[in-house]
Design an enzyme around this catalytic site. Sequence first.
Site, mmCIF file in Angstrom:
data_model
loop_
_atom_site.group_PDB
_atom_site.id
_atom_site.type_symbol
_atom_site.label_atom_id
_atom_site.label_comp_id
_atom_site.label_asym_id
_atom_site.label_seq_id
_atom_site.Cartn_x
_atom_site.Cartn_y
_atom_site.Cartn_z
ATOM 1 N N GLU A 52 11.123 -1.320 -10.997
ATOM 2 C CA GLU A 52 11.894 -1.338 -12.240
ATOM 3 C C GLU A 52 12.602 -2.683 -12.439
ATOM 4 O O GLU A 52 12.644 -3.213 -13.554
ATOM 5 C CB GLU A 52 12.929 -0.208 -12.236
ATOM 6 C CG GLU A 52 12.314 1.185 -12.165
ATOM 7 C CD GLU A 52 12.164 1.721 -10.754
ATOM 8 O OE1 GLU A 52 12.279 2.937 -10.564
ATOM 9 O OE2 GLU A 52 11.924 0.902 -9.829
ATOM 10 N N TRP A 170 -23.880 0.808 17.443
ATOM 11 C CA TRP A 170 -23.011 1.395 16.428
ATOM 12 C C TRP A 170 -23.680 2.638 15.889
ATOM 13 O O TRP A 170 -24.882 2.628 15.667
ATOM 14 C CB TRP A 170 -22.735 0.412 15.305
ATOM 15 C CG TRP A 170 -21.973 -0.788 15.753
ATOM 16 C CD1 TRP A 170 -22.453 -2.029 15.983
ATOM 17 C CD2 TRP A 170 -20.561 -0.870 15.982
ATOM 18 N NE1 TRP A 170 -21.456 -2.895 16.360
ATOM 19 C CE2 TRP A 170 -20.262 -2.190 16.360
ATOM 20 C CE3 TRP A 170 -19.513 0.044 15.928
ATOM 21 C CZ2 TRP A 170 -18.964 -2.619 16.663
ATOM 22 C CZ3 TRP A 170 -18.239 -0.387 16.224
ATOM 23 C CH2 TRP A 170 -17.981 -1.705 16.582
ATOM 24 N N ILE A 294 -8.136 13.682 18.536
ATOM 25 C CA ILE A 294 -8.352 14.313 17.241
ATOM 26 C C ILE A 294 -8.302 15.833 17.379
ATOM 27 O O ILE A 294 -7.688 16.530 16.559
ATOM 28 C CB ILE A 294 -9.700 13.861 16.637
ATOM 29 C CG1 ILE A 294 -9.621 12.384 16.228
ATOM 30 C CG2 ILE A 294 -10.078 14.724 15.429
ATOM 31 C CD1 ILE A 294 -10.925 11.798 15.739
#
Length: 359
Positions: A52, A170, A294
Site C-alpha cells: 500500500e 536421474w 515423507i
Amino acid sequence: MNEIFFIKEALKLAKKGMSWTNPNPMVGTVIVKDDKIIGKGYHREVGLLHAEIEALNDAKTSIRGVTLYVNLEPCSHYGRTPPCVDAIVKSGITRVVCSSLDPNPKVHGKGIELLRKAGIKVSVGILEKEARNLNEAFFTFHEKKRPFIAIKFAASLDGKIATRTGDSRWITNERARNFARQLRAEYQAILVGVNTVITDNPHLGVRNKSMKDPIRIILDPHLKISLTSQVFRDANVFIATTSMCDKEKLIKLRERNIPYLLYENDTIPLPCFLQDLREREIISIFVEGGGKTIGSFIDERLVDKVYAFHAPILLGGEKAVSAISGKGVKTIQEAMMLERIYIKRFGDNTLTIGYPKRG
C-alpha cells in the site's frame, strides 16, 4: 474496467514478491482514478515497505477521492513497519477494495474497522479464493497454528526413487528437475532427512539469483551428517536432533553458530517440532525427502499439498527404495486421498499436484 480486473492486477503484482516476503504474505496494490491505474506497488521483501505504501508513493497525481485495490486487508499494527491503515486514511483515499481479511489475529478485521471508522468505504471478498490460494501458506500458518507443509517426490511408475544399489540419477527428465528446483523458491524452508544428505549431498537451493534460497532444515536424530556437506555452505541451515546425538558434533554446531533444536529420546516429534518452527516464524516447509521422512509426515497427517513427479520407467525389486515409507495405513479407506488435482507434463514426465481431502 471493473473491480475484478484491478484485483487481478494487484494479485499479479503480489506474486513478484514470491520467496522474498516470508514470513509476511505476498501483497500487491493498485490505486485507481477514473478507471486508470495511477499508482501501484507490491511488498518486495520482509522489512521493506508494504504494498500500500509503495503504491501511495508511486502515485504522481492527486489521490484524493480515489480507490485502492489490494489482495489482503491493510495492516493496522506496528510490526517491522508502521500500520498501512494510518497512511491510507491520511492520503485522502475514499474507498478500499480488498480480497480477504488478514488471518493474522493482530490484524484480522481491525484494519477494515479502522478504515470504516475514518469514513472510508470498504469492500471485501472479490477474488477471495484466488487471494487465499496465492498466500495459502500464510493462511495455514495463522489458521492451523503451524507451518504449511508440502511434500515432493520424483519416482518411477512403480513408486521407486532409487534402484536396489541406490542409483537414483536421474529418474525424471531435466525439464521436470528444473521445475522442481524452482518450486523450492515458493517455500520459506526446505526439509530433508539426514540419509538424503549422506547419500546425495544435495545443494537444496534454487540456483537462481532472482529468487531467495529456502532455509535448509535437516532432520538428524543422531547427528550423522558430515559438516562438510553442501547444506553447510552458508549459515542458512537449521538442524533438528535428539539427546542421542553425537555430542562432539553438537559442540561443533555451537562453535559455528548453526541453529539447532534438541529433543529428548531418539526421535524427533513432528507436531512439537512444527510448533517450535512456528515460534521461529517459519510459515512454510517443502519436504523433499527421503522416503522415511515423507512417510513420517503422511503418517502424522501433517501434509497440506503434494507434488508427485513420475517418469515412465519401472525399477522393480524388493530392495529398490520407495518414494514413501513410514508406517503406512491398514486399509484403503484410511489412505490420504487427494483433491483439487492438477496435472502438468514435462515431455514424457508428469507432475500431479493435489491437496489432501479434509474430513
